[in-house]
Design a protein around this motif. Structure first.
Motif, PDB file in Angstrom:
ATOM      1  N   SER A  55       6.333  26.034  67.455  1.00 40.13           N
ATOM      2  CA  SER A  55       6.581  27.388  67.940  1.00 40.13           C
ATOM      3  C   SER A  55       5.298  28.125  68.269  1.00 40.13           C
ATOM      4  N   PHE A  56       4.155  27.588  67.822  1.00 39.84           N
ATOM      5  CA  PHE A  56       2.877  28.240  68.064  1.00 39.84           C
ATOM      6  C   PHE A  56       2.175  27.707  69.312  1.00 39.84           C
ATOM      7  N   ALA A  57       2.846  26.876  70.078  1.00 39.92           N
ATOM      8  CA  ALA A  57       2.265  26.384  71.321  1.00 39.92           C
ATOM      9  C   ALA A  57       2.125  27.540  72.306  1.00 39.92           C
ATOM     10  N   ALA A  58       1.070  27.487  73.082  1.00 44.14           N
ATOM     11  CA  ALA A  58       0.795  28.561  74.043  1.00 44.14           C
ATOM     12  C   ALA A  58       1.866  28.597  75.135  1.00 44.14           C
ATOM     13  N   GLN A  59       2.194  29.796  75.543  1.00 43.91           N
ATOM     14  CA  GLN A  59       3.075  30.001  76.684  1.00 43.91           C
ATOM     15  C   GLN A  59       2.319  30.843  77.694  1.00 43.91           C
ATOM     16  N   ASP A  78      -0.140  33.306  75.448  1.00 45.36           N
ATOM     17  CA  ASP A  78       0.135  34.020  74.207  1.00 45.36           C
ATOM     18  C   ASP A  78       1.246  33.286  73.459  1.00 45.36           C
ATOM     19  N   PHE A  79       1.452  33.673  72.196  1.00 45.21           N
ATOM     20  CA  PHE A  79       2.579  33.173  71.424  1.00 45.21           C
ATOM     21  C   PHE A  79       3.848  33.879  71.893  1.00 45.21           C
ATOM     22  N   PRO A  80       5.008  33.258  71.676  1.00 38.61           N
ATOM     23  CA  PRO A  80       6.258  33.976  71.942  1.00 38.61           C
ATOM     24  C   PRO A  80       6.332  35.231  71.057  1.00 38.61           C
ATOM     25  N   LYS A  84       5.161  36.287  66.861  1.00 37.72           N
ATOM     26  CA  LYS A  84       4.261  37.355  66.405  1.00 37.72           C
ATOM     27  C   LYS A  84       4.954  38.243  65.377  1.00 37.72           C
ATOM     28  N   TYR A  85       6.211  38.611  65.643  1.00 41.00           N
ATOM     29  CA  TYR A  85       6.945  39.444  64.696  1.00 41.00           C
ATOM     30  C   TYR A  85       7.151  38.717  63.365  1.00 41.00           C
ATOM     31  N   MET A  86       7.501  37.437  63.431  1.00 43.33           N
ATOM     32  CA  MET A  86       7.723  36.663  62.222  1.00 43.33           C
ATOM     33  C   MET A  86       6.445  36.568  61.394  1.00 43.33           C
ATOM     34  N   MET A  87       5.305  36.353  62.046  1.00 42.26           N
ATOM     35  CA  MET A  87       4.048  36.230  61.306  1.00 42.26           C
ATOM     36  C   MET A  87       3.624  37.566  60.699  1.00 42.26           C
ATOM     37  N   TRP A  88       3.848  38.666  61.413  1.00 46.00           N
ATOM     38  CA  TRP A  88       3.540  39.982  60.837  1.00 46.00           C
ATOM     39  C   TRP A  88       4.434  40.248  59.625  1.00 46.00           C
ATOM     40  N   ALA A  89       5.704  39.879  59.710  1.00 46.71           N
ATOM     41  CA  ALA A  89       6.615  40.064  58.577  1.00 46.71           C
ATOM     42  C   ALA A  89       6.171  39.193  57.398  1.00 46.71           C
ATOM     43  N   TRP A  90       5.805  37.943  57.674  1.00 48.21           N
ATOM     44  CA  TRP A  90       5.317  37.043  56.622  1.00 48.21           C
ATOM     45  C   TRP A  90       4.086  37.638  55.947  1.00 48.21           C
ATOM     46  N   PHE A  91       3.154  38.096  56.747  1.00 47.28           N
ATOM     47  CA  PHE A  91       1.924  38.668  56.210  1.00 47.28           C
ATOM     48  C   PHE A  91       2.226  39.922  55.384  1.00 47.28           C
ATOM     49  N   ALA A  92       3.124  40.782  55.863  1.00 49.28           N
ATOM     50  CA  ALA A  92       3.476  42.005  55.133  1.00 49.28           C
ATOM     51  C   ALA A  92       4.112  41.681  53.790  1.00 49.28           C
ATOM     52  N   VAL A  93       5.036  40.735  53.766  1.00 48.17           N
ATOM     53  CA  VAL A  93       5.680  40.346  52.507  1.00 48.17           C
ATOM     54  C   VAL A  93       4.647  39.728  51.565  1.00 48.17           C
ATOM     55  N   LEU A 130      -0.283  32.127  50.128  1.00 46.40           N
ATOM     56  CA  LEU A 130       0.618  32.698  51.136  1.00 46.40           C
ATOM     57  C   LEU A 130      -0.167  33.410  52.240  1.00 46.40           C
ATOM     58  N   LEU A 131      -1.205  34.143  51.861  1.00 44.42           N
ATOM     59  CA  LEU A 131      -2.039  34.826  52.860  1.00 44.42           C
ATOM     60  C   LEU A 131      -2.808  33.813  53.702  1.00 44.42           C
ATOM     61  N   LEU A 132      -3.330  32.777  53.070  1.00 48.51           N
ATOM     62  CA  LEU A 132      -4.058  31.737  53.798  1.00 48.51           C
ATOM     63  C   LEU A 132      -3.121  31.012  54.769  1.00 48.51           C
ATOM     64  N   TYR A 133      -1.910  30.735  54.333  1.00 47.65           N
ATOM     65  CA  TYR A 133      -0.915  30.091  55.190  1.00 47.65           C
ATOM     66  C   TYR A 133      -0.620  30.943  56.424  1.00 47.65           C
ATOM     67  N   ALA A 134      -0.472  32.256  56.215  1.00 49.11           N
ATOM     68  CA  ALA A 134      -0.202  33.163  57.336  1.00 49.11           C
ATOM     69  C   ALA A 134      -1.363  33.194  58.320  1.00 49.11           C
ATOM     70  N   ALA A 135      -2.575  33.015  57.828  1.00 51.35           N
ATOM     71  CA  ALA A 135      -3.739  33.042  58.706  1.00 51.35           C
ATOM     72  C   ALA A 135      -3.960  31.708  59.413  1.00 51.35           C
ATOM     73  N   LEU A 136      -3.695  30.601  58.733  1.00 52.04           N
ATOM     74  CA  LEU A 136      -4.009  29.288  59.293  1.00 52.04           C
ATOM     75  C   LEU A 136      -2.906  28.674  60.148  1.00 52.04           C
ATOM     76  N   LEU A 137      -1.653  29.011  59.902  1.00 51.88           N
ATOM     77  CA  LEU A 137      -0.554  28.366  60.632  1.00 51.88           C
ATOM     78  C   LEU A 137      -0.661  28.536  62.148  1.00 51.88           C
ATOM     79  N   PRO A 138      -0.926  29.745  62.666  1.00 49.23           N
ATOM     80  CA  PRO A 138      -1.083  29.853  64.126  1.00 49.23           C
ATOM     81  C   PRO A 138      -2.267  29.044  64.654  1.00 49.23           C
ATOM     82  N   ALA A 139      -3.356  29.005  63.916  1.00 48.03           N
ATOM     83  CA  ALA A 139      -4.528  28.238  64.361  1.00 48.03           C
ATOM     84  C   ALA A 139      -4.228  26.742  64.386  1.00 48.03           C
TER      85      ALA A 139
END
Length: 175
Positions: A55-59, A78-80, A84-93, A130-139
């Protein structure tokens, strides 16, 4: 930025035809992987289909802008939006739950609790993980599909040139 000598409606038609009703590119260009996307008026979205779900493949999100001598194809990768919304929610939680758990765990250790107990280790390791996962998964997702952007651009250049446009690339600001 790409340029085509063709009119925007013609370029949109080419993109629509190449993406096809099923959203795949004909076998002559796909090399095992096709493209999929959508064309709506003078806007489009294209991404490369892969062998695995990433899901993190470039579009490529683009617009077809009319010019006196053809069409200016302007786009960005960019990402779909939902990612972006899912990652912001993950990071917030992770922040809202993880920071208090981490701070309380540190407080327990400072009070003299045994730091080797299971619940304390969980409180020390899981919140930063959890924070590291949120930062590294898109990369990691981008790294796994690092050639997709060039593939999509080469495809667009080839199709616009093959249909009578020049398909030439330009660098923004140097047109």
């Amino acid at each position: 930025v790409l340029h085509s000598a063709l009119a925007p409606d013609v370029v949109a038609g080419i993109l629509q035809r190449e993406l096809g009703a099923s959203g795949t590119v004909p076998a002559d260009f796909q090399g095992g992987n096709g493209l999929h996307g959508a064309v709506e008026g003078h806007s489009f979205r294209v991404s490369k289909r892969g062998y695995h779900n990433n899901s993190f493949a470039a579009q490529l999100y683009g617009k077809l802008e009319p010019q006196a001598d053809g069409t200016r194809v302007v786009g960005h990768f960019d990402f779909p939006r939902w990612i972006k919304y899912m990652m912001w929610a993950w990071f917030a939680v992770a922040v809202v739950i993880g920071i208090p758990v981490f701070v309380l765990t540190i407080a327990e250790i400072l009070k003299g609790a045994r730091p080797m107990s299971g619940s304390l280790w969980v409180g020390l390791i899981v919140p930063p993980a959890l924070l590291l996962y949120a930062a590294l998964l898109p990369a990691i997702g981008r790294y796994l599909r690092r050639g997709d952007e060039q593939f999509i651009l080469r495809f667009l250049e080839a199709k616009l040139a093959a249909e009578g446009g020049d398909g030439g690339s330009t660098v923004p600001g140097q047109e």
